[in-house]
Design a protein around this motif. Sequence first.
Motif, PDB file in Angstrom:
ATOM      1  N   SER A  53      26.515  49.527  44.323  1.00 41.97           N
ATOM      2  CA  SER A  53      25.300  49.904  43.603  1.00 41.97           C
ATOM      3  C   SER A  53      25.671  50.357  42.200  1.00 41.97           C
ATOM      4  CB  SER A  53      24.564  50.998  44.371  1.00 41.97           C
ATOM      5  OG  SER A  53      25.427  52.083  44.563  1.00 41.97           O
ATOM      6  N   SER A  54      25.572  49.437  41.274  1.00 39.02           N
ATOM      7  CA  SER A  54      25.845  49.764  39.883  1.00 39.02           C
ATOM      8  C   SER A  54      24.628  50.498  39.334  1.00 39.02           C
ATOM      9  CB  SER A  54      26.109  48.465  39.124  1.00 39.02           C
ATOM     10  OG  SER A  54      25.405  48.459  37.916  1.00 39.02           O
ATOM     11  N   PRO A  55      24.824  51.428  38.415  1.00 33.62           N
ATOM     12  CA  PRO A  55      23.655  52.129  37.865  1.00 33.62           C
ATOM     13  C   PRO A  55      22.739  51.190  37.080  1.00 33.62           C
ATOM     14  CG  PRO A  55      25.661  52.702  36.668  1.00 33.62           C
ATOM     15  CD  PRO A  55      26.080  51.911  37.860  1.00 33.62           C
ATOM     16  N   ASN A  56      23.244  50.044  36.701  1.00 30.00           N
ATOM     17  CA  ASN A  56      22.438  49.108  35.914  1.00 30.00           C
ATOM     18  C   ASN A  56      21.669  48.124  36.783  1.00 30.00           C
ATOM     19  OD1 ASN A  56      23.773  50.274  33.858  1.00 30.00           O
ATOM     20  ND2 ASN A  56      24.676  48.432  33.020  1.00 30.00           N
ATOM     21  N   SER A  57      21.637  48.341  38.075  1.00 28.22           N
ATOM     22  CA  SER A  57      21.162  47.261  38.931  1.00 28.22           C
ATOM     23  C   SER A  57      19.670  46.981  38.804  1.00 28.22           C
ATOM     24  CB  SER A  57      21.506  47.557  40.387  1.00 28.22           C
ATOM     25  OG  SER A  57      20.819  48.714  40.774  1.00 28.22           O
ATOM     26  N   LEU A 343      24.226  33.076  32.218  1.00 31.35           N
ATOM     27  CA  LEU A 343      24.062  32.668  33.607  1.00 31.35           C
ATOM     28  C   LEU A 343      23.496  33.822  34.441  1.00 31.35           C
ATOM     29  CD1 LEU A 343      24.498  30.092  35.091  1.00 31.35           C
ATOM     30  CD2 LEU A 343      26.752  30.890  35.793  1.00 31.35           C
ATOM     31  N   ARG A 344      23.974  35.033  34.115  1.00 31.90           N
ATOM     32  CA  ARG A 344      23.515  36.196  34.861  1.00 31.90           C
ATOM     33  C   ARG A 344      22.018  36.427  34.646  1.00 31.90           C
ATOM     34  NH1 ARG A 344      26.073  42.257  34.729  1.00 31.90           N
ATOM     35  NH2 ARG A 344      24.315  43.273  35.746  1.00 31.90           N
ATOM     36  N   ASP A 345      21.565  36.269  33.386  1.00 30.90           N
ATOM     37  CA  ASP A 345      20.137  36.435  33.113  1.00 30.90           C
ATOM     38  C   ASP A 345      19.315  35.341  33.789  1.00 30.90           C
ATOM     39  OD1 ASP A 345      20.612  38.683  31.696  1.00 30.90           O
ATOM     40  OD2 ASP A 345      20.144  37.869  29.714  1.00 30.90           O
TER      41      ASP A 345
HETATM   42  C1  LIG Z   1      25.541  48.982  32.126  1.00 31.83           C
HETATM   43  O1  LIG Z   1      24.783  49.062  30.909  1.00 31.83           O
HETATM   44  C2  LIG Z   1      25.529  49.514  29.808  1.00 31.83           C
HETATM   45  C3  LIG Z   1      24.568  49.645  28.619  1.00 31.83           C
HETATM   46  O2  LIG Z   1      23.581  48.653  28.655  1.00 31.83           O
HETATM   47  C4  LIG Z   1      26.673  48.529  29.511  1.00 31.83           C
HETATM   48  O3  LIG Z   1      27.451  49.000  28.436  1.00 31.83           O
HETATM   49  C5  LIG Z   1      27.553  48.431  30.773  1.00 31.83           C
HETATM   50  O4  LIG Z   1      28.571  47.456  30.568  1.00 31.83           O
HETATM   51  C6  LIG Z   1      26.700  48.009  31.968  1.00 31.83           C
HETATM   52  N1  LIG Z   1      27.511  48.010  33.192  1.00 31.83           N
HETATM   53  C7  LIG Z   1      27.528  46.995  34.057  1.00 31.83           C
HETATM   54  C8  LIG Z   1      28.374  47.167  35.269  1.00 31.83           C
HETATM   55  O5  LIG Z   1      26.890  45.968  33.891  1.00 31.83           O
END
Ligand SMILES: *[C@@H]1O[C@H](CO)[C@@H](O)[C@H](O)[C@H]1NC(C)=O
Length: 382
Positions: A53-57, A343-345
């Motif tokens: 669980s990445s915080p950016n998920s 590709l991720r987007d």
């Molecule tokens: C999470 O978001 C930050 C800022 O948008 C970015 O710098 C970081 O690389 C991202 N992490 C992942 C694991 O995608």
Amino acid sequence: MRVRSSVFACFILIFEVVGVALFLRGFFPVPLKSSLSSKSRLSDSPAEPLAGSSPNSTRLPQPLFRRVVLMLVDALREDFVFGPTGGSNMPYTRYLVEKGSSHSFVAKARPPTVTMPRIKALTTGSIPGFIDVVMNLNSPALLEDNLIWQAKTAGKRIIFYGDDTWVRLFPKHFMEHDGTTSFFVSDYTEVDNNVTRHLDSTLKRDDWDILILHYLGLDHIGHISGPHSSLVQPKLLEMDDILKKIHSSLVSKEAEGSLPYLLVLCGDHGMSETGSHGGSSEPEVNTPLVLVSPAFKRKAGMETPRVVEQVDLAPTLALGLGLPISQNSVGRVIPGILEETSLRDQLRFLHLNGHQLSCLLRDSTPDYKKGSREIHPVLPPD
Ligand SMILES: *[C@@H]1O[C@H](CO)[C@@H](O)[C@H](O)[C@H]1NC(C)=O
Ligand SMILES: *[C@@H]1O[C@H](CO)[C@@H](O)[C@H](O)[C@H]1NC(C)=O
């Protein structure tokens, strides 16, 4: 003998009733609708399915377009643009289709090919049934989740000029609007001039995000004298000039660094060989869909346009503008428009669309849960 014939008559009567019931069931199908009456929200977007669980998920990709101009030409048939006469009907559009940074499609409209249900299909992504034809003349405000509501709620400023059906469907959504009436079918000049007269000043301004134009003249010409009338080509040339004016203005406004624009040319339905519409013949359901944006690769020649559904435009525009896809949309995002994103987007956009479709399926099918329990994920062998 008497008894026999009355039994036979009864049998015929029952047969007829069943037949009529079957016909009505098919003609007025139960629409695929979510049972929830709320509207889609961006905060309900599913998390990105990552390992761990990445915080950016819950991150959403950046919107693809900053400004969208939707130019809808009523009764624009697919062959008016892509056919052999396309080059002389709409030379600039054909240039964009063949050599510009564009994507061209044949968008299939579902019957009934009448304006109001088609506008609903374009904005909600759902497929209105024949019952909507009855309400076509007296269209009340659209309460279902739709792209215009989503855009307005997200703070997008929308301007509309053209067929006043839109103004009746979306009474409070436009920052500025001027509705033209389609009541006088014999008029095919003023209905369009009333739209075009606003264009020069609007295109100079910076205070809007979405501009929608709905031109009725071509449809009126169809009703008066059919698709092969001598009035059709001058009208298409007029539409082509307008598209050129909009495109040139968008190109000159394109500021360095900001998100690109998107220009959409589409029809709501086509036109039969006699100039009418409403049915399900090929010329009535096949409409052109041309998307032009610097976010796309340049084309190197005429390609045969791919066939998509008209309802695919709603989720495509929603994702392109960074809005949630409307709840009852059955459309699929058109993958071509994502070609220049990472590709991720691309995966993320498809995931959002897939999630929305599965929510719709879950909310509208009572035995969805029962069925899904039987499906076990296939785990990869260790
Ligand atoms: C999470 O978001 C930050 C800022 O948008 C970015 O710098 C970081 O690389 C991202 N992490 C992942 C694991 O995608
Ligand atoms: C065009 O605009 C004029 C002036 O605003 C109006 O009187 C006329 O009814 C409009 N025509 C149509 C077809 O909507």
